[in-house]
Scaffold this active site. Structure first.
Site, PDB file in Angstrom:
ATOM      1  N   HIS A  32       0.827  -1.206   0.000  1.00  0.00           N
ATOM      2  CA  HIS A  32       0.000   0.000   0.000  1.00  0.00           C
ATOM      3  C   HIS A  32       0.864   1.261   0.000  1.00  0.00           C
ATOM      4  O   HIS A  32       1.529   1.556   0.992  1.00  0.00           O
ATOM      5  CB  HIS A  32      -0.940  -0.044   1.227  1.00  0.00           C
ATOM      6  CG  HIS A  32      -1.910   1.086   1.257  1.00  0.00           C
ATOM      7  ND1 HIS A  32      -2.359   1.655   2.427  1.00  0.00           N
ATOM      8  CD2 HIS A  32      -2.522   1.766   0.258  1.00  0.00           C
ATOM      9  CE1 HIS A  32      -3.196   2.630   2.131  1.00  0.00           C
ATOM     10  NE2 HIS A  32      -3.312   2.723   0.830  1.00  0.00           N
TER      11      HIS A  32
ATOM     12  N   ASN B 204      -4.774   3.946   7.442  1.00  0.00           N
ATOM     13  CA  ASN B 204      -6.163   4.348   7.211  1.00  0.00           C
ATOM     14  C   ASN B 204      -7.059   4.075   8.415  1.00  0.00           C
ATOM     15  O   ASN B 204      -8.051   4.773   8.621  1.00  0.00           O
ATOM     16  CB  ASN B 204      -6.733   3.668   5.970  1.00  0.00           C
ATOM     17  CG  ASN B 204      -6.274   4.351   4.697  1.00  0.00           C
ATOM     18  OD1 ASN B 204      -5.877   5.516   4.731  1.00  0.00           O
ATOM     19  ND2 ASN B 204      -6.305   3.640   3.593  1.00  0.00           N
TER      20      ASN B 204
END
Ligand code: CAA
Length: 286
Positions: A142, A192
């Site tokens: 990511h 996140n």
């Protein structure tokens, strides 16, 4: 085996073009597969503009830029990634689309030890891994936006990912000049899971009328030294992307903290997606 020289990238949006840029600058032969010709063209322009900007700011030499551009090629056919040793998919944050892409990559990539990495920010890695014949070689990787600037890559092994795949992926990310952190295969990973509730909180503040976007952003920029406030950051990430991430986290944890506020959903429905559509919490010129 660890000398990866041929990288494939699928998808040439903000993330895909950023990944292609850093990899080409690191000296790799990078082939980008993008089905839509206008997206491929926009991606090529974005990479070229970013490299030109690097030269203008004296961060890169003209030779660095030219070498990176020479190492980059584009194709409309995923089949052209057959000879790649490592592929990162960075297509839209949509489960069905990502599964489709990873399945096609599994079929076309010939090297039996090639790694298929996904730049998902919220879809379970194991769901993608089990769609392939090489579940040990599928992993989450990511990146953060803008990819050339943000130094982090979250590495997310799924339940089926081998230790060797994880080790090689970390080494590969480091070769791109990134620092890695390891995260479990849970919606939101590390960053996140902390960032999204904060961003949604800022949207709720606008929604309830307790502060204006400019004041919220200035508050966090000047009060907490964040490089940009939460609403400017939402505009950068894309409101649709943020909503998709929030929904997948809500699905996983059923915590009200992760529920998308109505204002966010209405803005996405209206096409006010942030910088990429020219309008989000702020308006952007061409
Ligand atoms: N490519 C290359 N370099 C870039 C760049 C790009 N696209 N954008 C900015 N830069 C560089 C500039 O060259 C400049 O470098 P120098 O100072 O060394 O010259 C530096 O970054 C700062 O750029 P600017 O002066 O143009 O603009 P700024 O100071 O306003 O910074 C920013 C812009 C880098 C975006 C900064 O505001 C920032 O870091 N914001 C936070 C971004 C963030 O939090 N990203 C994570 C989002 S979450 C995510 O991506 C994960 C997810 O799943 C949602």
């Amino acid at each position: 085996m660890d000398c990866i020289t041929r990288l494939g990238v699928v998808g040439c949006g903000l993330m895909g073009s950023g990944i292609a840029e850093v990899a080409a600058l690191a000296g790799l032969d990078v082939r980008v597969a993008e089905a839509a010709s206008d997206a491929a063209e926009a991606g090529r322009r974005r990479v070229t503009a970013s490299l030109d900007r690097g030269v203008k700011r004296a961060k890169l030499t003209e030779e660095d830029r030219d070498r990176a551009l020479a190492g980059l090629s584009f194709t409309h056919d995923v089949g052209d990634l057959a000879d790649r040793q490592f592929v990162v998919e960075a297509v839209a944050e949509n489960r069905a689309i990502k599964i489709d892409v990873i399945r096609s990559l599994d079929k076309v990539v010939e090297d039996p030890v090639a790694i298929l990495a996904t730049n998902t920010s919220s879809i379970p890695i194991v769901d993608l891994a089990v769609a392939t014949e090489r579940p040990g070689q599928v992993i989450g990787m990511h990146f953060f936006n803008p990819v050339p600037v943000q130094r982090l890559v979250e590495v997310i092994p799924g339940l089926t990912t081998s230790a060797d795949t994880e080790r090689r992926t970390r080494a590969f990310a480091e070769r791109l000049g990134k620092t890695t952190v390891r995260a479990a295969d849970r919606a939101g990973f590390v960053v996140n899971a902390l960032l999204i509730p904060y961003l949604l909180g800022a949207v709720r503040m606008v929604e309830s009328g307790s502060a204006r976007p400019e004041d919220i952003d200035q508050g966090m920029e000047l009060g907490c030294a964040h490089p940009m406030g939460p609403l400017r950051l939402l505009d950068l990430i894309g409101l649709d992307t943020a909503q998709a991430i929030a929904e997948s986290m809500y699905d996983e944890y059923k915590e009200p903290l992760y529920a998308s506020p109505a204002l966010l959903r209405r803005m996405v429905a209206a096409g006010h997606l942030g910088r990429k559509s020219g309008r989000g919490f702020y308006a952007y010129g061409n």
